[in-house]
Design a protein around this motif. Structure first.
Motif, PDB file in Angstrom:
ATOM      1  N   GLU A  62      -1.123  -3.094 -12.366  1.00 47.94           N
ATOM      2  CA  GLU A  62      -0.550  -3.904 -11.304  1.00 47.94           C
ATOM      3  C   GLU A  62      -0.785  -3.265  -9.937  1.00 47.94           C
ATOM      4  N   GLY A  63      -0.871  -4.109  -8.920  1.00 43.08           N
ATOM      5  CA  GLY A  63      -1.202  -3.627  -7.586  1.00 43.08           C
ATOM      6  C   GLY A  63      -0.124  -2.861  -6.879  1.00 43.08           C
ATOM      7  N   THR A  64       1.090  -2.819  -7.465  1.00 43.48           N
ATOM      8  CA  THR A  64       2.202  -2.101  -6.840  1.00 43.48           C
ATOM      9  C   THR A  64       2.651  -0.880  -7.646  1.00 43.48           C
ATOM     10  N   SER A 124      -4.515  12.308   3.379  1.00 42.04           N
ATOM     11  CA  SER A 124      -3.929  10.985   3.233  1.00 42.04           C
ATOM     12  C   SER A 124      -2.919  10.770   4.350  1.00 42.04           C
ATOM     13  N   VAL A 125      -2.711   9.502   4.666  1.00 43.64           N
ATOM     14  CA  VAL A 125      -1.726   9.121   5.683  1.00 43.64           C
ATOM     15  C   VAL A 125      -0.749   8.150   5.037  1.00 43.64           C
ATOM     16  N   ARG A 126       0.505   8.505   4.988  1.00 45.85           N
ATOM     17  CA  ARG A 126       1.514   7.583   4.462  1.00 45.85           C
ATOM     18  C   ARG A 126       2.033   6.736   5.611  1.00 45.85           C
ATOM     19  N   ILE A 127       2.106   5.434   5.404  1.00 50.00           N
ATOM     20  CA  ILE A 127       2.558   4.519   6.444  1.00 50.00           C
ATOM     21  C   ILE A 127       3.990   4.098   6.135  1.00 50.00           C
ATOM     22  N   GLU A 128       4.910   4.634   6.879  1.00 50.82           N
ATOM     23  CA  GLU A 128       6.326   4.335   6.667  1.00 50.82           C
ATOM     24  C   GLU A 128       6.588   2.841   6.841  1.00 50.82           C
ATOM     25  N   GLY A 129       7.269   2.264   5.870  1.00 51.66           N
ATOM     26  CA  GLY A 129       7.620   0.857   5.948  1.00 51.66           C
ATOM     27  C   GLY A 129       6.580  -0.093   5.383  1.00 51.66           C
ATOM     28  N   ALA A 130       5.397   0.413   5.064  1.00 49.91           N
ATOM     29  CA  ALA A 130       4.360  -0.458   4.507  1.00 49.91           C
ATOM     30  C   ALA A 130       4.779  -0.950   3.131  1.00 49.91           C
ATOM     31  N   LYS A 131       4.493  -2.227   2.847  1.00 43.68           N
ATOM     32  CA  LYS A 131       4.921  -2.827   1.585  1.00 43.68           C
ATOM     33  C   LYS A 131       3.775  -3.041   0.602  1.00 43.68           C
ATOM     34  N   PHE A 132       2.597  -3.449   1.110  1.00 43.17           N
ATOM     35  CA  PHE A 132       1.485  -3.734   0.207  1.00 43.17           C
ATOM     36  C   PHE A 132       0.189  -3.644   1.015  1.00 43.17           C
ATOM     37  N   LEU A 133      -0.283  -2.410   1.244  1.00 46.53           N
ATOM     38  CA  LEU A 133      -1.534  -2.239   1.979  1.00 46.53           C
ATOM     39  C   LEU A 133      -2.665  -2.835   1.160  1.00 46.53           C
ATOM     40  N   VAL A 145      -5.817  -1.405   8.648  1.00 48.43           N
ATOM     41  CA  VAL A 145      -5.404  -1.729   7.281  1.00 48.43           C
ATOM     42  C   VAL A 145      -4.374  -2.846   7.332  1.00 48.43           C
ATOM     43  N   SER A 146      -4.560  -3.859   6.469  1.00 49.94           N
ATOM     44  CA  SER A 146      -3.602  -4.963   6.416  1.00 49.94           C
ATOM     45  C   SER A 146      -2.461  -4.645   5.463  1.00 49.94           C
ATOM     46  N   ASP A 147      -1.273  -5.120   5.815  1.00 50.41           N
ATOM     47  CA  ASP A 147      -0.103  -5.026   4.946  1.00 50.41           C
ATOM     48  C   ASP A 147       0.285  -6.451   4.571  1.00 50.41           C
ATOM     49  N   SER A 148      -0.124  -6.879   3.376  1.00 47.94           N
ATOM     50  CA  SER A 148       0.092  -8.262   2.946  1.00 47.94           C
ATOM     51  C   SER A 148       1.568  -8.597   2.791  1.00 47.94           C
ATOM     52  N   GLY A 149       2.396  -7.598   2.579  1.00 50.22           N
ATOM     53  CA  GLY A 149       3.818  -7.843   2.364  1.00 50.22           C
ATOM     54  C   GLY A 149       4.642  -7.920   3.620  1.00 50.22           C
ATOM     55  N   ASP A 150       4.010  -7.682   4.792  1.00 53.97           N
ATOM     56  CA  ASP A 150       4.808  -7.610   6.016  1.00 53.97           C
ATOM     57  C   ASP A 150       4.113  -8.241   7.217  1.00 53.97           C
TER      58      ASP A 150
END
Length: 278
Positions: A62-64, A124-133, A145-150
């Motif tokens: 799964e993608g998550t 690596s770079v962690r993006i705080e608040g990202a839901k689904f890059l 980078v797109s965040d499909s969840g936000d």
């Protein structure tokens, strides 16, 4: 295994079935299927490799899921898998982009970087608040980078991520493609293709492409857009949309490199390559 096909799907045929006016560019675009490569595990993203081959991201599940099962494969230009585990120990890698010798891979809420020559993990770079890059592109010297969840797009430069654009019109944002002084953006919610300026001004080019995903430029003008349910659409410069391919193959990140179109097929665990022409 590689399977070769030669059917040709032309917009000319579709244009004959509609009473709407069709411009000249729309009437001559076509795609010809070249081969299908097998043996992937939930393939999602594509990026050009420096040797003329391709990088393919494998979500593996799964993608998550943060399970460490994801990886990136190296695919030769003829469709043969040269290195299955070019990288390993990612969670669910999706869109990828190459900038200055570094491969960037979107991985749920982080972007992971690798040496493009040997696959060495760099950072690596962690993006705080990202839901689904989801997708990634290089544009104006940075990675986006797109965040499909936000409904958001993030910008990464010098190892730091920042929110670049967030807009309700970008609900289900997916594909990104830097193109000169603009970025092309697709959305899943409205099936739209947008043009975005560096200042974040959105202009809708076309809409109604169900679960729009990857974006590619067509030599000579126009765009290709993939849809998750299994379509490849041609979008003319005037926004007219015609469907070139329609089969239930769960398509992901359509990418155009030269006259080659590469599309991972998620549930089929395959990658299809086409040639685009006029």
């Amino acid at each position: 295994m590689i399977r070769t096909f030669v059917p040709i799907f032309s917009i000319c045929l579709l244009a004959a079935c509609t009473s709407e006016p069709v411009n000249k560019a729309l009437s001559v675009a076509s795609i010809e299927q070249a081969w299908i490569a097998e043996g992937f595990e939930s393939p999602e993203g594509v990026a050009a490799a420096p040797d003329g081959g391709y990088f393919i991201s494998n979500v593996v599940g799964e993608g998550t899921d943060k399970d460490g099962n994801g990886y990136i494969s190296h695919l030769a230009s003829d469709g043969s898998i040269t290195t299955r585990y070019w990288t390993a120990k990612l969670d669910a890698p999706k869109g990828m982009a190459v900038l200055d010798g570094t491969l960037y891979a979107a991985d749920i809420d982080s972007v992971v970087m690798f040496n493009v020559e040997d696959g060495e993990r760099l950072d690596s770079v962690r993006i705080e608040g990202a839901k689904f890059l989801n997708d990634a592109t290089d544009w104006n010297g940075a990675i986006y980078v797109s965040d499909s969840g936000d409904a958001a797009i993030y910008r990464i430069s010098d190892g730091t991520a920042e929110l670049w654009l967030q807009d309700e019109r970008l609900a289900g944002v997916n594909g990104l493609l830097g193109d000169g002084d603009r970025m092309l953006v697709s959305t899943m919610t409205t099936g739209s293709l947008f043009s975005v300026t560096a200042e974040g001004e959105l202009t809708e080019i076309a809409a109604g492409m169900e679960n729009a995903d990857g974006i590619g430029l067509v030599p000579g003008g126009g765009y290709l857009v993939s849809s998750w349910p299994g379509q490849i659409h041609y979008v003319g410069e005037d926004g007219a949309v015609a469907t070139l391919f329609d089969e239930p193959v769960s398509q992901n990140d359509l990418t155009v490199i030269g006259d080659t179109v590469i599309v991972p097929n998620w549930r089929q665990n395959t990658v299809t390559t086409w040639k685009v022409g006029r």
